[in-house]
Design a protein around this motif. Sequence first.
Motif, short mmCIF file in Angstrom:
data_model
loop_
_atom_site.label_atom_id
_atom_site.label_comp_id
_atom_site.label_asym_id
_atom_site.label_seq_id
_atom_site.Cartn_x
_atom_site.Cartn_y
_atom_site.Cartn_z
N PRO A 120 47.15 41.55 36.65
CA PRO A 120 45.87 41.02 36.15
C PRO A 120 45.31 39.88 36.99
O PRO A 120 44.09 39.72 37.10
N ALA A 121 46.15 39.06 37.60
CA ALA A 121 45.67 37.88 38.33
C ALA A 121 45.21 38.21 39.74
O ALA A 121 44.55 37.39 40.38
N ALA A 122 45.54 39.37 40.26
CA ALA A 122 45.20 39.73 41.65
C ALA A 122 44.04 40.72 41.63
O ALA A 122 44.18 41.84 41.13
N GLN A 123 42.90 40.29 42.19
CA GLN A 123 41.75 41.19 42.25
C GLN A 123 41.97 42.27 43.31
O GLN A 123 42.55 41.99 44.36
N PRO A 124 41.51 43.47 43.05
CA PRO A 124 41.58 44.52 44.08
C PRO A 124 40.61 44.23 45.22
O PRO A 124 39.68 43.44 45.07
N TRP A 125 40.84 44.89 46.36
CA TRP A 125 40.01 44.61 47.53
C TRP A 125 38.54 44.93 47.31
O TRP A 125 37.66 44.32 47.92
N ILE A 126 38.23 45.86 46.41
CA ILE A 126 36.84 46.23 46.20
C ILE A 126 36.04 45.12 45.52
O ILE A 126 34.81 45.09 45.59
N PHE A 127 36.76 44.17 44.88
CA PHE A 127 36.09 43.06 44.20
C PHE A 127 35.36 42.15 45.19
O PHE A 127 34.31 41.59 44.87
N PHE A 128 35.89 42.00 46.40
CA PHE A 128 35.30 41.07 47.37
C PHE A 128 33.90 41.52 47.84
O PHE A 128 33.18 40.73 48.46
#
Length: 411
Positions: A120-128
């Motif tokens: 939950p604390a780590a955003q996926p790369w697509i979030f950037f």
Amino acid sequence: MQGEVRSIRDAWSSLPSPGEVGIGLERFTGQRMERILAIVGAIGSTALGIQALLGAVTRLIRLDGPHLAIMLLVFLPLLWMIIACVTGRWVKQACGTFAVAYALSLMLWPAVVDRSIQEPAAQPWIFFLVNICVVAAMLAFPVRLQFAWALGVPLVYGYVRLAQGDFAQGFWITTGFDVSFTIILGMVIVSLAWMFRQVATGVDDARDMAVETYAGAAAASASEEERVAMAALMHDSVLAALIAAERASSDRERTLAVAMAREALTRLANTEASIAQEGSDEPVNRAQIVAELRRTLSEQGADAVVEERGVSAEIPGKAARAMVLAARQAIGNALIHAGGRGLHVVAESADADRLTLTVQDTGPGFDPDAIGEDRLGIRASIIARMAAVAGSSRITSDDRGTVVELSWEPS
């Protein structure tokens, strides 16, 4: 020698035509602002794009077909967008393509992501790239779609992120923060771009107004200088004609004095004409004159007719030209001052070499003697013009209307 001629020819061909000068300058500030926004968008897209690419590569567990398709669907349009923003070509097309491709990738993300990984604390790369998608929409779409993308894309990301975590409680807090942050930042990006564009549009409008005002002042100054020059020319021409008439002692000298006087009157009559053509001595049929007057009425939008009476006639081209111009002035006066009420034009010929044009209306009329000396609409464009070709003009006006009668017959 041939090299010099070729160089001169090349230099001459490189000169811009009058219609090309100034093209594109009327929206100069707006174009500069769009260029600045594109460059800033390219810089931000490059920085976040590299960050997203590194995240995608380092966190990739296996490179299968769906993962590779999602990465190509995102990063290829992003690369095109960056190149287009840097070069300034195909910006709208490239940015629009990335905005749509990224939104589609978000919708396909739940079918590609591995749901067994719960972070939950780590955003996926697509979030950037969420706000980069908003920047692309800002550069490609109208304002309403820009705000729709700034609000809709983060919400889609939030739903996709929650779906990835099976809507577990741990995902709600981090996803809510990410969504609120991206919505606020997206709205700020779109609002600032809208404000900058409005300021640029205001500057361009102010420049256009200033140029238009300057052009009007320059035209007025040129017109006044031309009027002064014409006054000086007329003074010299009339003075020379009077001296020649006073000293004339033979028929030839009197004829020369009359010709000088007619030339002076012709110049005065053509002072305000858009085409200062006197015509030729070739005979002109009455039908041509009538056709010209009918075309004038049609161009002016006047609901009037040109009536023909008597026999067909032919008069010299100079006289025909003067009569048409004088009749045009009379028609224009009737449309302006009488509103075109009762406007009627008659072309009458008692003999084959005589012609009379009558322009009448049923307006309120006017006092010809009360017209100022600086108003040349009647004195120069009608009376002097007819006198210049040895014709005659008669103007009668009262409260029942105005009648302008133009006649020419061989002397």
